[in-house]
Design an enzyme around this catalytic site. Structure first.
Site, PDB file in Angstrom:
ATOM      1  N   LYS A 138       0.829  -1.205   0.000  1.00 27.67           N
ATOM      2  CA  LYS A 138       0.000   0.000   0.000  1.00 27.67           C
ATOM      3  C   LYS A 138       0.867   1.261   0.000  1.00 27.67           C
ATOM      4  O   LYS A 138       0.561   2.231  -0.691  1.00 27.67           O
ATOM      5  CB  LYS A 138      -0.937  -0.023   1.208  1.00 27.67           C
ATOM      6  CG  LYS A 138      -2.043  -1.058   1.082  1.00 27.67           C
ATOM      7  CD  LYS A 138      -2.753  -1.313   2.405  1.00 27.67           C
ATOM      8  CE  LYS A 138      -3.771  -2.425   2.239  1.00 27.67           C
ATOM      9  NZ  LYS A 138      -4.383  -2.849   3.511  1.00 27.67           N
ATOM     10  N   GLN A 182      -4.967  -1.951   9.708  1.00 28.83           N
ATOM     11  CA  GLN A 182      -4.720  -3.236   9.060  1.00 28.83           C
ATOM     12  C   GLN A 182      -5.320  -4.379   9.878  1.00 28.83           C
ATOM     13  O   GLN A 182      -5.055  -4.511  11.074  1.00 28.83           O
ATOM     14  CB  GLN A 182      -3.217  -3.451   8.885  1.00 28.83           C
ATOM     15  CG  GLN A 182      -2.861  -4.713   8.118  1.00 28.83           C
ATOM     16  CD  GLN A 182      -3.325  -4.660   6.682  1.00 28.83           C
ATOM     17  OE1 GLN A 182      -3.212  -3.641   6.014  1.00 28.83           O
ATOM     18  NE2 GLN A 182      -3.843  -5.767   6.199  1.00 28.83           N
ATOM     19  N   ASP A 205     -11.507   2.603   4.018  1.00 29.01           N
ATOM     20  CA  ASP A 205     -11.750   1.163   3.908  1.00 29.01           C
ATOM     21  C   ASP A 205     -13.235   0.861   3.746  1.00 29.01           C
ATOM     22  O   ASP A 205     -13.607  -0.233   3.327  1.00 29.01           O
ATOM     23  CB  ASP A 205     -11.208   0.436   5.156  1.00 29.01           C
ATOM     24  CG  ASP A 205      -9.969  -0.391   4.847  1.00 29.01           C
ATOM     25  OD1 ASP A 205      -9.727  -0.659   3.659  1.00 29.01           O
ATOM     26  OD2 ASP A 205      -9.273  -0.792   5.788  1.00 29.01           O
TER      27      ASP A 205
END
Length: 378
Positions: A138, A182, A205
């Site tokens: 990322k 994460q 997200d």
């Protein structure tokens, strides 16, 4: 894109590769007929989980059963397939590259016109190698398009309060336009509490319950859509695959992939069914679908006989199976048995190189969207 048991008969799932050193696997699906496979089919390799969303998917029970070599005929509903693959390959790597280039152009324009550079903050807890790899990828992707990246790494035994404190700081930081925690988190942390702490305006997200709630309601628009299911739909759009009025089946109902993918398909006016851990006769349901999105994390589960001729297949699964011929000792396969399904379908995503690259591309797109919205830039 994540145990089926009743008193009905059982269904075999075997690896469609030609490897002979593999371990048999059986998943208990309710079905009215025992679906027989060819005696040339080998058994599943030991599965190694590499994908973070597996943690929130139902786990399909597995046991070992010897398959009789005399089983050479197939069910009357089994689809006869051609000897060679005929499906168009949906190239997620190419589409993701196009999206990154588009995002880079927009970021450059934003920087030149108003002096703002989008920023993405990532919080990583623990030392899982797969999670560290995702975060590294990322960050690399952010660098290629011009997004500023901020990273916090915390020890496995860090407290939930420490994570919440970092989230709070990023929520208040005007240079940060997207916050990503994460997953999976260590077991002593409440994942729901942590995800809910992310400011909805920076929830790139798309996991905040208000974003999911808006996604589920007609007439409402979420600020962000979860990256992986958004990438699945984007692939359909970019390949000009019609969704409106089509029958779609989503295999898996996780909060991260399956459920939001079904909601997105419904928004596209598809007629949607979800196959999950308690579904009876799953192969009969998928065989009716024009579009299948599979996100359960079980290698080669969806056989060619599950697929309606001409269907479009989107494979979210990324599973590693043992392969003595590979330098790494394993190879990646999806939830869909590519060798079989590609002979029946009209289009299919490969693994790797299909949905995977799209997830990060959609994260970059969401981060840009957040910065543009916060700064009212069009």
């Amino acid at each position: 894109m994540a145990s089926m048991h009743t008193n009905a008969t059982t269904m075999y799932f075997t690896n469609c590769s030609s490897s002979s050193s593999s371990t048999a696997r059986l998943l208990h699906f309710s079905t009215t007929k025992l679906h027989k496979f060819s005696n040339s089919i080998s058994h599943f390799h030991r599965q190694i989980n590499l994908h973070q969303y597996r943690t929130s998917n139902p786990k399909f029970p597995k046991s070992i059963l010897t398959h009789s070599s005399s089983s050479s005929s197939s069910s009357s509903s089994t689809v006869e397939v051609k000897s060679e693959a005929s499906a168009k390959v949906i190239d997620g790597k190419r589409v993701a590259k196009d999206i990154r280039e588009e995002v880079a152009v927009e970021i450059s324009k934003m920087k030149n016109e108003i002096g703002i550079v989008p920023g993405l903050a990532v919080i990583l807890v623990g030392d899982r190698k797969d999670s560290a790899t995702y975060v590294r990828n990322k960050k690399k992707a952010c660098d290629t398009v011009g997004i500023n990246s901020y990273e916090v790494r915390l020890a496995e035994d860090s407290t939930e309060e420490e994570v919440l404190d970092h989230i709070s700081k990023f929520n208040d930081d005007p240079s940060v336009h997207g916050i990503l925690v994460q997953l999976p988190l260590p077991s002593h942390m409440n994942e729901q509490n942590v995800l809910n702490a992310v400011c909805i305006e920076k929830d790139v997200d798309g996991f905040h319950p208000l974003n999911i709630g808006r996604l589920a309601m007609r007439g409402r628009e979420p600020l962000f859509v979860p990256c992986t299911p958004k990438g699945c739909i984007e692939l359909l759009h970019r390949y000009e695959i019609p969704v409106k009025g089509k029958r779609a089946v989503v295999i898996g109902r996780s909060n991260i992939v399956g459920m939001p993918a079904a909601l997105l398909l419904q928004r596209e006016d598809a007629t949607v069914s979800i196959v999950h851990s308690r579904t009876k006769n799953p192969e009969e349901i998928t065989r009716q679908a024009d579009i299948i999105i599979s996100a359960v994390g079980q290698p080669n589960m969806v056989r060619g006989s599950w697929v309606k001729p001409g269907a479009v297949l989107v494979d979210v699964g990324i599973n590693a199976i043992e392969d003595s011929e590979s330098p790494r000792g394993y190879r990646l396969v999806g939830d869909i048995c590519y060798e079989e399904a590609s002979k029946v379908a009209s289009a299919i995503t490969p693994v790797p190189g299909g949905v995977g690259p799209m997830t990060i591309a959609m994260l970059l797109s969401n981060t840009l969207l957040s910065a543009k919205r916060i700064h009212n830039f069009r």
